[in-house]
Design an enzyme around this catalytic site. Sequence first.
Site, PDB file in Angstrom:
ATOM      1  N   GLU A 255     -21.027   4.748 -24.867  1.00 39.87           N
ATOM      2  CA  GLU A 255     -21.596   6.359 -25.031  1.00 39.87           C
ATOM      3  C   GLU A 255     -20.784   6.961 -23.998  1.00 39.87           C
ATOM      4  O   GLU A 255     -20.641   6.410 -22.868  1.00 39.87           O
ATOM      5  CB  GLU A 255     -22.921   6.419 -24.736  1.00 39.87           C
ATOM      6  CG  GLU A 255     -24.032   6.103 -25.857  1.00 39.87           C
ATOM      7  CD  GLU A 255     -25.225   6.604 -25.644  1.00 39.87           C
ATOM      8  OE1 GLU A 255     -25.506   7.357 -24.711  1.00 39.87           O
ATOM      9  OE2 GLU A 255     -26.302   5.676 -26.129  1.00 39.87           O
TER      10      GLU A 255
ATOM     11  N   TYR B 109     -21.807   9.590 -18.441  1.00 41.03           N
ATOM     12  CA  TYR B 109     -21.878  10.974 -18.862  1.00 41.03           C
ATOM     13  C   TYR B 109     -21.353  11.665 -17.673  1.00 41.03           C
ATOM     14  O   TYR B 109     -20.454  12.621 -17.630  1.00 41.03           O
ATOM     15  CB  TYR B 109     -23.266  11.294 -19.256  1.00 41.03           C
ATOM     16  CG  TYR B 109     -23.755  10.970 -20.666  1.00 41.03           C
ATOM     17  CD1 TYR B 109     -23.253  11.704 -21.702  1.00 41.03           C
ATOM     18  CD2 TYR B 109     -24.210   9.815 -20.679  1.00 41.03           C
ATOM     19  CE1 TYR B 109     -23.406  11.059 -22.896  1.00 41.03           C
ATOM     20  CE2 TYR B 109     -24.507   9.118 -22.207  1.00 41.03           C
ATOM     21  CZ  TYR B 109     -24.354  10.172 -23.107  1.00 41.03           C
ATOM     22  OH  TYR B 109     -24.582   9.582 -24.648  1.00 41.03           O
TER      23      TYR B 109
ATOM     24  N   GLU C 177     -29.694   1.318 -22.267  1.00 35.71           N
ATOM     25  CA  GLU C 177     -30.018   1.702 -21.219  1.00 35.71           C
ATOM     26  C   GLU C 177     -31.529   1.443 -20.460  1.00 35.71           C
ATOM     27  O   GLU C 177     -32.266   2.309 -20.582  1.00 35.71           O
ATOM     28  CB  GLU C 177     -30.086   3.550 -21.507  1.00 35.71           C
ATOM     29  CG  GLU C 177     -28.930   4.012 -21.885  1.00 35.71           C
ATOM     30  CD  GLU C 177     -28.299   5.703 -21.808  1.00 35.71           C
ATOM     31  OE1 GLU C 177     -29.523   6.430 -21.853  1.00 35.71           O
ATOM     32  OE2 GLU C 177     -27.489   5.972 -22.159  1.00 35.71           O
TER      33      GLU C 177
ATOM     34  N   HIS D 131     -33.239   0.826 -28.972  1.00 35.61           N
ATOM     35  CA  HIS D 131     -32.727   2.238 -28.424  1.00 35.61           C
ATOM     36  C   HIS D 131     -34.150   2.868 -28.413  1.00 35.61           C
ATOM     37  O   HIS D 131     -34.232   3.936 -29.119  1.00 35.61           O
ATOM     38  CB  HIS D 131     -31.779   2.882 -29.217  1.00 35.61           C
ATOM     39  CG  HIS D 131     -31.176   3.844 -28.639  1.00 35.61           C
ATOM     40  ND1 HIS D 131     -29.852   3.730 -28.336  1.00 35.61           N
ATOM     41  CD2 HIS D 131     -31.620   4.905 -27.992  1.00 35.61           C
ATOM     42  CE1 HIS D 131     -29.162   4.954 -27.694  1.00 35.61           C
ATOM     43  NE2 HIS D 131     -30.302   5.524 -27.325  1.00 35.61           N
TER      44      HIS D 131
ATOM     45  N   ASN E 188     -22.691   3.140 -20.811  1.00 37.10           N
ATOM     46  CA  ASN E 188     -22.836   4.494 -21.222  1.00 37.10           C
ATOM     47  C   ASN E 188     -22.581   5.473 -19.764  1.00 37.10           C
ATOM     48  O   ASN E 188     -23.150   5.336 -19.122  1.00 37.10           O
ATOM     49  CB  ASN E 188     -24.383   4.829 -21.711  1.00 37.10           C
ATOM     50  CG  ASN E 188     -24.630   3.955 -22.812  1.00 37.10           C
ATOM     51  OD1 ASN E 188     -23.845   3.268 -23.309  1.00 37.10           O
ATOM     52  ND2 ASN E 188     -25.636   4.068 -23.383  1.00 37.10           N
TER      53      ASN E 188
ATOM     54  N   ARG F 130     -21.727   2.461 -33.744  1.00 36.59           N
ATOM     55  CA  ARG F 130     -22.687   1.908 -33.067  1.00 36.59           C
ATOM     56  C   ARG F 130     -23.961   2.669 -33.600  1.00 36.59           C
ATOM     57  O   ARG F 130     -24.047   3.702 -33.507  1.00 36.59           O
ATOM     58  CB  ARG F 130     -22.500   2.045 -31.489  1.00 36.59           C
ATOM     59  CG  ARG F 130     -23.610   1.461 -30.875  1.00 36.59           C
ATOM     60  CD  ARG F 130     -23.462   1.640 -29.188  1.00 36.59           C
ATOM     61  NE  ARG F 130     -24.840   1.407 -28.506  1.00 36.59           N
ATOM     62  CZ  ARG F 130     -25.368   2.107 -27.635  1.00 36.59           C
ATOM     63  NH1 ARG F 130     -25.077   3.318 -27.108  1.00 36.59           N
ATOM     64  NH2 ARG F 130     -26.706   1.767 -27.089  1.00 36.59           N
TER      65      ARG F 130
HETATM   66  C1  GCO Z   1     -29.042   7.069 -24.617  1.00 41.19           C
HETATM   67  C2  GCO Z   1     -28.704   8.207 -24.699  1.00 41.19           C
HETATM   68  C3  GCO Z   1     -28.807   8.862 -25.804  1.00 41.19           C
HETATM   69  C4  GCO Z   1     -28.690  10.464 -25.688  1.00 41.19           C
HETATM   70  C5  GCO Z   1     -27.470  10.799 -25.121  1.00 41.19           C
HETATM   71  C6  GCO Z   1     -27.318  12.357 -24.448  1.00 41.19           C
HETATM   72  O1  GCO Z   1     -29.889   6.742 -24.079  1.00 41.19           O
HETATM   73  O2  GCO Z   1     -28.279   6.118 -25.199  1.00 41.19           O
HETATM   74  O3  GCO Z   1     -29.962   8.809 -23.878  1.00 41.19           O
HETATM   75  O4  GCO Z   1     -29.630   8.588 -26.799  1.00 41.19           O
HETATM   76  O5  GCO Z   1     -28.748  11.292 -26.819  1.00 41.19           O
HETATM   77  O6  GCO Z   1     -27.289   9.871 -23.652  1.00 41.19           O
HETATM   78  O7  GCO Z   1     -28.518  12.379 -23.225  1.00 41.19           O
END
Ligand code: GCO
Length: 448
Positions: free
Chosen positions: A352, A296, A166, A121, A294, A77
């Site tokens: 992600e 985390y 995002e 992005h 995504n 990706r």
């Molecule tokens: C995103 C994320 C990445 C970051 C990762 C760690 O928006 O896809 O922000 O670009 O680097 O999430 O914070």
Amino acid sequence: MTIFQFPQDFRWGTATASYQIEGAAQEGGRGVSIWDTFARTPGKVFNGDNGDVACDSYHRYEEDIELMKKLGINTYRFSIAWPRIIPDGDGEINREGLDFYHRFVDKLLEAGIEPFCTLYHWDLPQTLEDIGGWGNRRTVDAFVKYAEVIFKEFSGKINFWLTFNEPWCIAFLSNLLGIHAPGNKDLQTSINVAHGLLVAHGKAVQSFRRLGTTGQIGIAPNVCWAEPYSKSPEDQAACDRAIALNTDWFLDPIYKGSYPQFMVDWFEKAGATVPIQEGDMEIISQPIDLLGINYYTMGINRFNPEAGALQSEEVDMGLTKTDIGWPVESRGLYEFMHYLQKYGNVDVYITENGACINDDLENGKINDDRRIAYYEQHLTQIHRIINDGINLKGYMAWSLMDNFEWAEGYRMRFGLVHVDYRSLVRTPKESFYWYQNVIKNNWLETRI
Ligand code: GCO
């Protein structure tokens, strides 16, 4: 020890983004993006870092693809930098920019790696921010033009597409909290941006279909899972708002054609309204083919009238944290994937997931055991999710290599590969070899 077998056709990958890795900011005819401007504004990015050089992937992409081959991934990706394609956002097309991505995508295909392309992005051409950014419909139309250029050029080469990465970050982190570019701090602006993005998404999907572009298209929200600190209805409502702002605020319009009413009411009380024009909701709710998720971390939240626009405060429960301060809690991914089923059992890719672990080189090695532990926990949940019958079809680790971590600059490292920012030498970490093994086996072997 437990062995978790993954489906035969499961996609294993990694993810990156243009501004975070490419560098070559003044080369190849690239225009200026809002991140160039923001990073040059004193006090916005840690240490005054910027993406001028980053990992220099613009020049070193062949080396990067060699690393991908070594890792064994079948999917990669990446994002296209709009300012490389249309430098001033809405004017001439820059052939040099297109040629760069053709060379890159061709090399990926040669290596047997499926490109998974994000159109946006975060590197908005600065000229479009100057006219009001995503709040201005001219930006929306310019995005659709840019998307059409890419669809026409890369149809037949690319089969997986995401419009936006995002949307919560683009709208709220960047325009309400002011932490990311362009750095506004205004609720109405952030709502306007969110709506502009959604219209741009819907129009781009319409173009995608009309042009008969190959493959599947969707969007990649960053999701948050939150559970209440106490049994009080106020704490539960504070969680609902936190979840909804990342997820429902964007996915309800896409899947149901309307915004979540309780959030609309909440924002109206705060004096902000959604600038819906006639026909918008039909455009936004175009059917899509896939979702990128995504993930985390998750939060334990409680009501606090002082805690920002949502009055929802994350409580520190003393969980283990990664080096960026995010609690490690894989269970939120499992819960979230079940929550998502309210939109149907849609095809999902984890676009992600990863950990910031800043371990550095020691005797030529990077022993990032805590990153391995993070991946192990999250892949275990992914296996559970798949076993529950949810259509989770692939996993992209964030990130292939250490890179420019937005407002944190280069101090926060998410890579499977270490990057020395002076020499630009890449060194695979222990987690790289661990992930390589998972991919090769197509199963995960846990330590306990
Ligand atoms: C995103 C994320 C990445 C970051 C990762 C760690 O928006 O896809 O922000 O670009 O680097 O999430 O914070």
